[in-house]
Structure formats: C-alpha cells, structure tokens
Design a protein around this motif. Structure first.
Motif, short mmCIF file in Angstrom:
data_model
loop_
_atom_site.label_atom_id
_atom_site.label_comp_id
_atom_site.label_asym_id
_atom_site.label_seq_id
_atom_site.Cartn_x
_atom_site.Cartn_y
_atom_site.Cartn_z
N ILE A 182 -45.02 34.79 -33.09
CA ILE A 182 -43.85 34.46 -33.58
C ILE A 182 -43.63 35.75 -34.65
CG2 ILE A 182 -42.32 33.45 -35.09
CD1 ILE A 182 -43.62 30.84 -34.18
N GLU A 183 -44.59 36.25 -35.24
CA GLU A 183 -44.31 37.27 -36.13
C GLU A 183 -44.22 38.51 -35.46
OE1 GLU A 183 -47.13 35.42 -39.98
OE2 GLU A 183 -48.00 36.91 -38.38
N GLU A 184 -44.91 38.91 -34.28
CA GLU A 184 -44.95 40.08 -33.61
C GLU A 184 -43.39 40.28 -33.27
OE1 GLU A 184 -47.91 39.82 -30.63
OE2 GLU A 184 -49.53 40.67 -32.21
N VAL A 185 -43.01 39.08 -32.54
CA VAL A 185 -41.48 39.18 -31.87
C VAL A 185 -40.48 39.39 -33.17
CG1 VAL A 185 -39.79 37.92 -30.85
CG2 VAL A 185 -42.11 37.51 -30.13
N ILE A 186 -40.64 38.83 -34.12
CA ILE A 186 -39.62 39.07 -35.18
C ILE A 186 -39.76 40.61 -35.62
CG2 ILE A 186 -38.85 38.53 -37.73
CD1 ILE A 186 -38.31 36.12 -35.73
N ASN A 187 -40.94 41.00 -35.99
CA ASN A 187 -41.10 42.27 -36.63
C ASN A 187 -40.73 43.56 -35.61
OD1 ASN A 187 -41.70 41.47 -39.10
ND2 ASN A 187 -43.83 41.35 -38.39
#
Length: 345
Positions: free
Chosen positions: A304-309
C-alpha cells in the motif's frame, strides 16, 4: 466478433437479431446496449424486404406492435402472412407507385379497422427497388455514429456507486482493481463459482478450513481475513459495523476525505488487501505454502505504501488534518512526495 457471434455479414444484423447468443460478458453488454440504441433507429422503406412490418419502427413511427397492443393476434397474423413489410404489400405494384396494404378480410374485424386507421395516418410510401435502409433518428442525416451511440448510453447511465469508484480509481494498482471488481460481481474462480461451471474443487475455505469457500467468506468473513481487515481499520482509525457482504461493507466506506492529503489511503487499501488475500489463498492451494498473519500484514502494508508514494506526484489537496498527521505517523509515507497544497478559497 462478426465471425464468432453473428450468422450474417449484413451491417444491420446486430440491430435485428432476435435471440441472445450465449457469449462473453462483453457480448452481453453489447446486446443490452443494442436495445437502448434500437429505440433511436427507424427503417426507410424501399422494397420492404428487411424491415419487419409489426416489430420495427419504419418511416419514423413507433412499431405497429406497440400501437396495436395485441401480441397474440399479431403472432397469429405474422405466422399466416409473414414478418416483413414486403409480405403486406399488395402484389403487382410497380416501381414508384404508392404502396397499398394487404389487409385480409378474415382477420379480427376490430383489429382490421384499427390497423387501417393507423396505416392511413402514416406517411405514404413509394415502392422502390432499393433495399430498406436503417436510419438513426437521433442523427441529423440519419447516419449512426459511435460518438452518438455513446451520448445516448451516457444519457441513460445511472450514478456509479462507490464500489465502482474504488475498483477503477487511477490510484489503484491495475491488477488489484480488476480483481476487486471481479470479486464484487462474484466472478472469481473459487469453490462456489467452480461448482456452477461444473469443475470439481475443494469447497472448504483453505485459509480457515472451517466454512464453505464463497467470495464473501474468503474476502470478508473468514477468521484469517477478518484479522487482516481489523488491522487495516485500526491503521486507518476507522470503526465500522460489519456488513453482511463485502460489497455492503464497501458501500459504507468513507468518501468524505477526498481533498485530504492522504485520502488516497481510503481508495488504495481495500483493493490491495483483497488482492493479497487472494494471492495467499492461491499460494496455499497451488504451492501448499502458507504465510502467517504476522508475516502477511507487513507485506500488505509495504504494498500500500509503495503505491501511495509512487502515484502521488503532483496530486493536489485542500486539507491537512490531525488524521493526516496520524497517517504519516502510522504509515511510511513520503511527506514531500510531490503533493501540492491548494487553498480552497
């Protein structure tokens, strides 16, 4: 498409087909759309060999079947005389003469009187050798165009529910959005679905080994999956009463944070969670490898963090609340990742 689904290469065949041929979901959508587009089509009569006398709109009028409103009688006459306009033209007509209609004396009297009255009110038609021509009433010159069909469909469109927005939002990873959409429509290949299409498969949920494997159980009610959802709700600081189904739960998913800095967490996280549950399920079925809850959770969090960032570059936001600050504390989000603050005033 023509070779697979149609039994004729005539340009108007898609509009005159009577029976839905079993096919792909795309074909079924085309069929449903066809019924909407057909309302805006009419036949220009030439020799009467293509337009249907009772069922079709011709020369800009509604169909005779709608005006007569006696389907049983129409079926009997159609079986006796024929379906096309040509079958009801008096024989011996010469080209360029006004068409006269064949009305049988033995037909039901009141219906004959009504039919004669309707035909007398219609615009007179000149018999021609040319074949009937299909026209689009919504077009200035009668020619159907794709953009015109799109506008007709768009005018009929219903409001898209929030679950569709979750599936097709540009921030969501493509494979995750497709999977979530498929799941919400009950199309993923699990025990319940495989039985319907005649494929033998274990029916017990591979994650909890307690209940039958259905879409809602696997992605929402399974004891293993519930722990994952509880973790996500806690990370988002969101408390919600559990619904009876995944779709019902997502219909109540918060939508009031659209202009908040980290509102994309609400959009991205459900699809990513469902996608990782599905991958874990398949790993256990195909490779007999199982991840514990403690190992799976960090993998979902990082995804999730990778997609957001990655996808936030240049995104605009209007509010930066205490919730946003808390999200920055609980998630590994890049604070200066290209966001641009825009004053709502």
């Amino acid at each position: 498409m023509t070779a697979k689904y149609l039994d004729s290469y005539e340009a108007d065949r898609i509009f005159t087909m009577e029976n839905l041929i079993n096919g792909s979901p795309i074909w079924k959508f085309i069929w449903e759309s066809k019924n909407i587009i057909t309302e805006h089509l009419t036949w220009k009569i030439g020799n009467g060999g293509k337009a249907k006398f009772w069922r079709d709109s011709w020369n800009g009028d509604i169909s005779l079947a709608e005006e007569m409103d006696d389907p049983v009688w129409i079926n009997k006459v159609e079986a006796l005389v024929g379906p096309f306009v040509d079958d009801y033209i008096l024989k011996g007509q010469k080209e360029a003469e006004w068409i006269e209609w064949k009305i049988m004396g033995e037909w039901k009297m009141e219906n004959c009187i009504k039919l004669k009255d309707i035909l007398s009110r219609k615009k007179k038609i000149i018999y021609q050798k040319e074949v009937d021509c299909l026209l689009c009433r919504a077009s200035k010159f009668g020619k159907y165009k794709v953009n015109l069909g799109y506008e007709i469909l768009r005018s009929r469109a219903q409001n898209v529910d929030w679950t569709s927005a979750l599936c097709w939002h540009k921030m969501v990873l493509p494979k995750a959005r497709v999977f979530l959409w498929t799941s919400l429509h009950g199309r993923i290949l699990i025990g319940e679905r495989l039985k319907l299409i005649g494929i033998a498969s274990p029916s017990v949920c591979i994650l909890c080994k307690e209940n039958e494997e259905t879409t809602d159980h696997l992605l929402f009610w399974c004891s293993y999956t519930k722990r994952v959802w509880d973790w996500l709700l806690d990370k988002l600081q969101y408390g919600s009463v559990r619904s009876q189904s995944l779709k019902g739960f997502l219909l109540a998913w918060p939508t009031c944070y659209k202009k908040s800095k980290w509102s994309t967490l609400w959009v991205v996280s459900p699809a990513m969670l469902a996608w990782h549950i599905w991958k874990e399920r398949n790993q256990r079925v195909l490779n007999e490898e199982a991840l514990s809850f403690e190992i799976l959770i960090p993998k979902i969090k990082v995804a999730i963090e990778e997609v957001i960032n990655v996808k936030v570059v240049g995104r605009k936001y209007c509010t930066y609340s205490s919730w946003d600050k808390e999200m920055e504390r609980m998630w590994n989000l890049t604070k200066n990742s290209g966001y641009k603050f825009v004053d709502k005033k």
